[in-house]
Design a protein around this motif. Structure first.
Motif, PDB file in Angstrom:
ATOM      1  N   VAL A  28      24.819   5.508  -8.955  1.00 36.96           N
ATOM      2  CA  VAL A  28      24.130   6.587  -8.251  1.00 36.96           C
ATOM      3  C   VAL A  28      22.632   6.299  -8.250  1.00 36.96           C
ATOM      4  O   VAL A  28      22.089   5.788  -9.232  1.00 36.96           O
ATOM      5  N   LEU A  29      21.967   6.629  -7.158  1.00 38.60           N
ATOM      6  CA  LEU A  29      20.506   6.666  -7.117  1.00 38.60           C
ATOM      7  C   LEU A  29      20.099   8.109  -6.851  1.00 38.60           C
ATOM      8  O   LEU A  29      20.636   8.753  -5.948  1.00 38.60           O
ATOM      9  N   ILE A  30      19.166   8.601  -7.651  1.00 38.12           N
ATOM     10  CA  ILE A  30      18.570   9.923  -7.417  1.00 38.12           C
ATOM     11  C   ILE A  30      17.232   9.651  -6.731  1.00 38.12           C
ATOM     12  O   ILE A  30      16.355   9.013  -7.307  1.00 38.12           O
ATOM     13  N   VAL A  31      17.091  10.119  -5.502  1.00 34.26           N
ATOM     14  CA  VAL A  31      15.901   9.816  -4.703  1.00 34.26           C
ATOM     15  C   VAL A  31      15.016  11.058  -4.634  1.00 34.26           C
ATOM     16  O   VAL A  31      15.410  12.089  -4.081  1.00 34.26           O
ATOM     17  N   GLY A  32      13.814  10.929  -5.197  1.00 31.30           N
ATOM     18  CA  GLY A  32      12.856  12.036  -5.193  1.00 31.30           C
ATOM     19  C   GLY A  32      12.287  12.293  -3.808  1.00 31.30           C
ATOM     20  O   GLY A  32      12.276  11.411  -2.948  1.00 31.30           O
ATOM     21  N   ARG A  33      11.794  13.500  -3.578  1.00 33.34           N
ATOM     22  CA  ARG A  33      11.271  13.892  -2.265  1.00 33.34           C
ATOM     23  C   ARG A  33      10.077  13.042  -1.816  1.00 33.34           C
ATOM     24  O   ARG A  33       9.855  12.871  -0.624  1.00 33.34           O
ATOM     25  N   LYS A  34       9.293  12.540  -2.767  1.00 34.90           N
ATOM     26  CA  LYS A  34       8.114  11.730  -2.424  1.00 34.90           C
ATOM     27  C   LYS A  34       8.257  10.308  -2.958  1.00 34.90           C
ATOM     28  O   LYS A  34       7.272   9.649  -3.251  1.00 34.90           O
ATOM     29  N   ALA A  35       9.493   9.835  -3.094  1.00 31.55           N
ATOM     30  CA  ALA A  35       9.751   8.487  -3.621  1.00 31.55           C
ATOM     31  C   ALA A  35       9.209   7.441  -2.646  1.00 31.55           C
ATOM     32  O   ALA A  35       9.088   7.701  -1.445  1.00 31.55           O
ATOM     33  N   PRO A  36       8.878   6.242  -3.168  1.00 30.31           N
ATOM     34  CA  PRO A  36       8.338   5.173  -2.313  1.00 30.31           C
ATOM     35  C   PRO A  36       9.266   4.801  -1.159  1.00 30.31           C
ATOM     36  O   PRO A  36       8.801   4.442  -0.088  1.00 30.31           O
TER      37      PRO A  36
END
Length: 116
Positions: A28-36
């Motif tokens: 799983v990858l958790i992708v933040g709202r402001k991730a690169p």
């Protein structure tokens, strides 16, 4: 890390060492709202190496935009249950600029009585 009320916070650290993969993917990858990189770019990255093996799931969260989950995990448990588990724990460590990789092992335990 004791505070003035006498309670303490601790972190247990578990390290898993394994062969480096290119790209470095997990379950799983958790992708933040402001991730690169956003969820679509993360999905395209994993599609190159593992075509058709991951699903992107948008989530309603202040810090997390989406989860990129291996489809095989979604075959083992209900999608909502997996999302709840990931967000409950991952939401505590994630921030909006991070991409967090998650190793998720699902083990089924079955016990049956049979007639002899």
């Amino acid at each position: 890390m004791e505070n003035h009320m006498g309670s303490s916070r601790k972190a247990e650290v578990v390290m898993r060492f394994s062969e480096f993969e290119m790209p470095p993917m997990q379950d799983v990858l958790i992708v933040g709202r402001k991730a690169p990189i956003g969820p679509e770019a993360a999905r395209r990255m994993v599609e190159v190496v593992s075509p058709g093996q991951y699903e992107i799931i948008k989530v309603e969260d202040s810090k997390v935009e989406a989860l990129v989950i291996r489809k095989i995990l979604l075959n083992m448990l209900k999608k909502e249950k997996i999302i709840d588990l990931i967000m409950e724990e991952g939401g505590k460590v994630a921030n909006e600029s991070m991409i967090i990789k998650v190793q998720m092992n699902i083990t089924f335990q079955v016990s049956k009585s049979i007639d002899l």
